[in-house]
Design a protein around this motif. Structure first.
Motif, PDB file in Angstrom:
ATOM      1  N   HIS A 113       8.415   0.859   2.186  1.00 24.97           N
ATOM      2  CA  HIS A 113       8.840   2.428   1.938  1.00 24.97           C
ATOM      3  C   HIS A 113      10.418   2.371   1.718  1.00 24.97           C
ATOM      4  N   GLN A 114      11.093   1.806   2.557  1.00 27.84           N
ATOM      5  CA  GLN A 114      12.444   1.718   2.510  1.00 27.84           C
ATOM      6  C   GLN A 114      12.950   1.050   1.327  1.00 27.84           C
ATOM      7  N   ILE A 115      12.448   0.056   1.016  1.00 26.63           N
ATOM      8  CA  ILE A 115      12.935  -0.657  -0.422  1.00 26.63           C
ATOM      9  C   ILE A 115      12.265  -0.141  -1.438  1.00 26.63           C
ATOM     10  N   GLY A 116      11.305   0.760  -1.688  1.00 27.33           N
ATOM     11  CA  GLY A 116      10.809   1.132  -2.686  1.00 27.33           C
ATOM     12  C   GLY A 116       9.587   0.445  -3.347  1.00 27.33           C
ATOM     13  N   LEU A 117       8.858  -0.404  -2.494  1.00 24.39           N
ATOM     14  CA  LEU A 117       7.709  -1.193  -3.044  1.00 24.39           C
ATOM     15  C   LEU A 117       6.603  -0.316  -2.565  1.00 24.39           C
ATOM     16  N   LEU A 118       6.506   0.688  -1.627  1.00 25.40           N
ATOM     17  CA  LEU A 118       5.367   1.462  -1.523  1.00 25.40           C
ATOM     18  C   LEU A 118       5.685   2.994  -1.423  1.00 25.40           C
ATOM     19  N   GLU A 119       5.061   3.908  -2.156  1.00 28.97           N
ATOM     20  CA  GLU A 119       5.128   5.198  -2.336  1.00 28.97           C
ATOM     21  C   GLU A 119       4.852   5.766  -1.079  1.00 28.97           C
ATOM     22  N   GLN A 120       5.627   6.811  -0.596  1.00 29.93           N
ATOM     23  CA  GLN A 120       5.443   7.644   0.576  1.00 29.93           C
ATOM     24  C   GLN A 120       3.947   8.557   0.367  1.00 29.93           C
ATOM     25  N   PRO A 121       3.119   8.477   1.296  1.00 35.99           N
ATOM     26  CA  PRO A 121       2.032   9.213   1.336  1.00 35.99           C
ATOM     27  C   PRO A 121       1.871  10.702   1.635  1.00 35.99           C
ATOM     28  N   ASP A 122       1.231  11.608   1.406  1.00 37.50           N
ATOM     29  CA  ASP A 122       0.971  13.036   1.775  1.00 37.50           C
ATOM     30  C   ASP A 122       0.973  12.881   3.268  1.00 37.50           C
ATOM     31  N   ARG A 123       1.407  14.136   3.792  1.00 36.66           N
ATOM     32  CA  ARG A 123       1.426  14.211   5.246  1.00 36.66           C
ATOM     33  C   ARG A 123       0.399  15.285   5.555  1.00 36.66           C
ATOM     34  N   LEU A 124      -0.308  15.134   6.973  1.00 40.26           N
ATOM     35  CA  LEU A 124      -0.846  16.148   7.532  1.00 40.26           C
ATOM     36  C   LEU A 124      -0.056  17.300   8.004  1.00 40.26           C
ATOM     37  N   SER A 125      -0.858  18.291   8.257  1.00 46.42           N
ATOM     38  CA  SER A 125       0.019  19.663   8.962  1.00 46.42           C
ATOM     39  C   SER A 125       0.887  19.404  10.147  1.00 46.42           C
ATOM     40  N   ASN A 126       0.501  18.176  10.990  1.00 53.31           N
ATOM     41  CA  ASN A 126       1.162  17.817  12.036  1.00 53.31           C
ATOM     42  C   ASN A 126       2.166  16.996  11.545  1.00 53.31           C
ATOM     43  N   GLY A 127       2.423  16.585  10.196  1.00 51.85           N
ATOM     44  CA  GLY A 127       3.502  15.506   9.970  1.00 51.85           C
ATOM     45  C   GLY A 127       3.124  14.185   9.839  1.00 51.85           C
ATOM     46  N   TYR A 128       1.953  13.992  10.611  1.00 50.06           N
ATOM     47  CA  TYR A 128       1.540  12.378  10.274  1.00 50.06           C
ATOM     48  C   TYR A 128       1.175  12.025   8.761  1.00 50.06           C
ATOM     49  N   LYS A 129       1.467  10.835   8.431  1.00 55.03           N
ATOM     50  CA  LYS A 129       1.166  10.117   7.051  1.00 55.03           C
ATOM     51  C   LYS A 129      -0.192  10.235   6.627  1.00 55.03           C
ATOM     52  N   LYS A 130      -0.733  10.455   5.804  1.00 53.67           N
ATOM     53  CA  LYS A 130      -2.175  10.135   5.301  1.00 53.67           C
ATOM     54  C   LYS A 130      -2.154   9.040   4.119  1.00 53.67           C
ATOM     55  N   TYR A 131      -2.466   7.826   4.587  1.00 59.33           N
ATOM     56  CA  TYR A 131      -2.543   6.622   3.799  1.00 59.33           C
ATOM     57  C   TYR A 131      -4.057   6.565   3.302  1.00 59.33           C
ATOM     58  N   GLN A 132      -3.858   6.282   1.732  1.00 59.27           N
ATOM     59  CA  GLN A 132      -4.990   6.543   1.019  1.00 59.27           C
ATOM     60  C   GLN A 132      -5.725   5.004   0.568  1.00 59.27           C
ATOM     61  N   VAL A 133      -6.593   4.833  -0.124  1.00 58.54           N
ATOM     62  CA  VAL A 133      -7.058   3.266  -0.661  1.00 58.54           C
ATOM     63  C   VAL A 133      -5.997   2.725  -1.348  1.00 58.54           C
ATOM     64  N   ARG A 134      -5.352   3.677  -2.420  1.00 58.74           N
ATOM     65  CA  ARG A 134      -4.376   2.896  -3.061  1.00 58.74           C
ATOM     66  C   ARG A 134      -3.129   2.473  -2.447  1.00 58.74           C
ATOM     67  N   HIS A 135      -2.926   2.897  -1.338  1.00 60.53           N
ATOM     68  CA  HIS A 135      -1.876   2.604  -0.558  1.00 60.53           C
ATOM     69  C   HIS A 135      -2.142   1.007   0.051  1.00 60.53           C
ATOM     70  N   LEU A 136      -3.378   1.158   0.709  1.00 63.88           N
ATOM     71  CA  LEU A 136      -3.819  -0.143   1.186  1.00 63.88           C
ATOM     72  C   LEU A 136      -3.915  -1.193   0.169  1.00 63.88           C
ATOM     73  N   ILE A 137      -4.372  -0.802  -1.038  1.00 63.07           N
ATOM     74  CA  ILE A 137      -4.286  -1.932  -2.127  1.00 63.07           C
ATOM     75  C   ILE A 137      -3.070  -2.467  -2.452  1.00 63.07           C
ATOM     76  N   ARG A 138      -2.109  -1.400  -2.407  1.00 60.21           N
ATOM     77  CA  ARG A 138      -0.700  -1.870  -2.857  1.00 60.21           C
ATOM     78  C   ARG A 138      -0.385  -2.633  -1.625  1.00 60.21           C
ATOM     79  N   ILE A 139      -0.323  -2.288  -0.432  1.00 62.09           N
ATOM     80  CA  ILE A 139       0.179  -3.277   0.514  1.00 62.09           C
ATOM     81  C   ILE A 139      -0.432  -4.693   0.654  1.00 62.09           C
ATOM     82  N   LEU A 140      -1.737  -4.732   0.497  1.00 65.33           N
ATOM     83  CA  LEU A 140      -2.450  -6.108   0.229  1.00 65.33           C
ATOM     84  C   LEU A 140      -2.080  -6.680  -1.067  1.00 65.33           C
ATOM     85  N   GLN A 141      -1.636  -6.277  -2.241  1.00 64.59           N
ATOM     86  CA  GLN A 141      -0.966  -6.803  -3.169  1.00 64.59           C
ATOM     87  C   GLN A 141       0.334  -7.494  -2.915  1.00 64.59           C
TER      88      GLN A 141
END
Length: 258
Positions: free
Chosen positions: A23-51
């Motif tokens: 996230h810090q170096i701009g390789l991975l977009e920030q996900p949306d957050r739940l109402s409690n502030g926790y991040k919600k990672y989707q399938v596209r984030h998982l794929i990006r990390i795996l790539q």
């Protein structure tokens, strides 16, 4: 379906810190957050990390991942550069592995640069340290020549030099200087770059000169430094005499008989 940072990191076989770094170096977009502030990672984030992880496994540095391209058709030119870099790294690691094997077998030492394994016993304690410093100041060709010089040195002179005490008397110093001057004059004649080494000093003449002055002063005692200075002067005088004699001979050989 969504995952927390820890969950997506576990799924991708990486760490929470790695995901945050992406996230810090701009390789991975920030996900949306739940109402409690926790991040919600989707399938596209998982794929990006795996790539990203896949490219890292191939040896692609993080700062070149965007240039190579994640997914789709990668940049051929960028991959070719990385492939060449990996080849260089592999060669370096293979050399290191061979040297470690030699060390384990007792035929090499960790306090000598590569290529000096078989002649370490010809070097004094100070000279061994100096060779390590030389390896950072001179190019490969110069180091190869220095290795040949060491291999041709007279063992007795090196032993006597290493044992020289700071209060060594005049006659001892002079004799040792004369012993050292003979091979030194030979080396000066054989390796012309010794008198003009600039082309073999990748860090530049000033840095090399200053580093060597400090190193020699730290590694040798006053008597040894005196011997080195005397030997250098004697060697230069001997070299000048030999060159003058050779020039005189060439001149006479070129004269027509009366």
């Amino acid at each position: 379906m969504s995952w927390s940072t820890r969950e997506v990191a576990d799924l991708a076989g990486t760490t929470v810190n790695a995901v945050r770094h992406y996230h810090q170096i701009g390789l991975l977009e920030q996900p949306d957050r739940l109402s409690n502030g926790y991040k919600k990672y989707q399938v596209r984030h998982l794929i990006r990390i795996l790539q990203i992880r896949r490219l890292r496994e191939l040896g692609v540095p993080l700062d070149q991942i965007e240039e190579v391209g994640v997914g789709g058709d990668p940049s051929v030119e960028a991959l070719q550069i990385i492939e060449a870099d990996l080849g260089t790294t592999i060669e370096r690691l293979e050399r290191a592995r061979a040297e470690i094997r030699s060390i384990l077998q007792g035929s090499a030492s960790t306090d000598l640069p590569a290529g000096f394994e078989n002649i370490g016993d010809r070097l004094t304690t100070g000279e061994r340290s100096l060779m390590l410093i030389y390896s950072q100041l001179y190019d490969d060709q110069a180091m190869a020549d220095l290795r040949d010089m060491v291999a041709a040195e007279v063992d007795d002179a090196s032993v006597a030099f290493d044992a020289l005490t700071p209060d060594a008397d005049e006659s001892t110093r002079q004799q040792l200087a004369e012993d050292y001057a003979v091979p030194l004059a030979r080396d000066l004649a054989k390796y012309s770059w010794l008198t003009a080494p600039g082309a073999h000093q990748p860090k530049g003449p000033r840095v090399t000169r200053e580093t060597l002055v400090e190193s020699v002063a730290a590694l040798f005692n006053p008597a040894q430094l005196d011997v080195l200075g005397r030997a250098s002067l004697l060697a230069m005088e001997r070299l000048a005499t030999d060159r003058a004699a050779a020039a005189h001979t060439d001149h006479n050989d070129g004269e027509e008989p009366a």
